[in-house]
Design an enzyme around this catalytic site. Sequence first.
Site, PDB file in Angstrom:
ATOM      1  CG  ASP A 174       3.085  12.716  -9.484  1.00  0.00           C
ATOM      2  OD1 ASP A 174       3.908  12.401  -9.965  1.00  0.00           O
ATOM      3  OD2 ASP A 174       3.327  12.935  -8.413  1.00  0.00           O
ATOM      4  CE1 TYR A 185       3.714  12.275  -2.573  1.00  0.00           C
ATOM      5  CE2 TYR A 185       2.404  12.203  -4.771  1.00  0.00           C
ATOM      6  CZ  TYR A 185       3.889  12.258  -4.092  1.00  0.00           C
ATOM      7  OH  TYR A 185       4.221  12.900  -4.434  1.00  0.00           O
ATOM      8  CE  LYS A 244       6.986  11.556  -7.536  1.00  0.00           C
ATOM      9  NZ  LYS A 244       5.292  11.839  -6.884  1.00  0.00           N
ATOM     10  CG  HIS A 266       9.308  10.502  -3.364  1.00  0.00           C
ATOM     11  ND1 HIS A 266       7.938   9.860  -2.849  1.00  0.00           N
ATOM     12  CD2 HIS A 266       9.243  11.781  -3.626  1.00  0.00           C
ATOM     13  CE1 HIS A 266       7.150  11.267  -2.824  1.00  0.00           C
ATOM     14  NE2 HIS A 266       8.109  11.603  -3.698  1.00  0.00           N
TER      15      HIS A 266
END
Length: 329
Positions: free
Chosen positions: A55, A60, A88, A121
């Site tokens: 994931d 990120y 996402k 997200h």
Amino acid sequence: MHRVTFVPANDKMEYFKLMSNHTIPSVGLGTWKSGSQARYSVESAIVEAGYRHIDTAWAYDVEKEVGDGIKAAIHAGVERTDLFVTSKLWCTDLTPERVRPAFENTLKKLQLDYLDLYLIHWPFRLKEGASMPPKAGDVLEFDMKGVWREMERLAADGLVRDIGISNFSVAKLTKLLSFALVKPSVCQMEMHPGWRNEKMLNACKEHGIHATAYSPLGSGGKIDLLNDPVVVKVAKKLEKTPAQILVRWALQRGTSVIPKSSNPDRIKENIQVFGWEIPEEDFDSLSIFKQQKRIMDGENLFVNETDGPFKSVEELWDYEDIPPLKIAP
């Protein structure tokens, strides 16, 4: 007993079946805050620990590193078709014309031909350069229907196998379902004994949407579940680690789970949760913790008590029965 029927795959992994008839590995590796270690964590998780579910997210800032880790694992002999890769769509791209370019950028960074799952997200559209937490005017109108149509087109074009959502309230899920031609296959949300998120979990179950639990070991250290006396007691009784108890608890609720770690030993530990169960009485003791609301770090990205569009956590989550946050002195 709190039993869940899994789709069998092999003796080291259990799978959940999605409404699309695809399957999602029950335990995955989360890559939030993994930084430069992401490449090695992903490779180690797949090749050495047997993970098949990874994931990540654009926000990120590790998609390139995650892609490198996946590429190394494939080079080591793991089949791409055996992997389940999630990313996402970030808030600044929540407008119809930006969905596909954002997705294609993610695909390029991950060095893949397709994704297994692509999620919205957070259900808030931010303008470019928005401060975090956003100030007044930083949150723009979110054309949820238009964005979801583009998500559906990605799936129809075979670029992603399943589409879904993350951090939605029941009210926002209800709005989405009112026009969705393809229901979200997965809803990802914070869930652990300290925040069971039962209202949203029940809404997902009602509509056949699979739930994935993030922050299963607590909220970035703000809820110290690994040292909680009840968790530790159950762990000692079953001769497991507290982390394994928390991951197994999530699985027995019927959710997949994505614990994050960059430590190779902990990565291996977190997936050693198959072939045993938490007994009912112990499962129940883990399911009656006082609820401390959602307090993961992500909320700090959005709540601006002075001049933001979301001045409280309650407002952020549409006032959906969230217990007040009590901060210890």
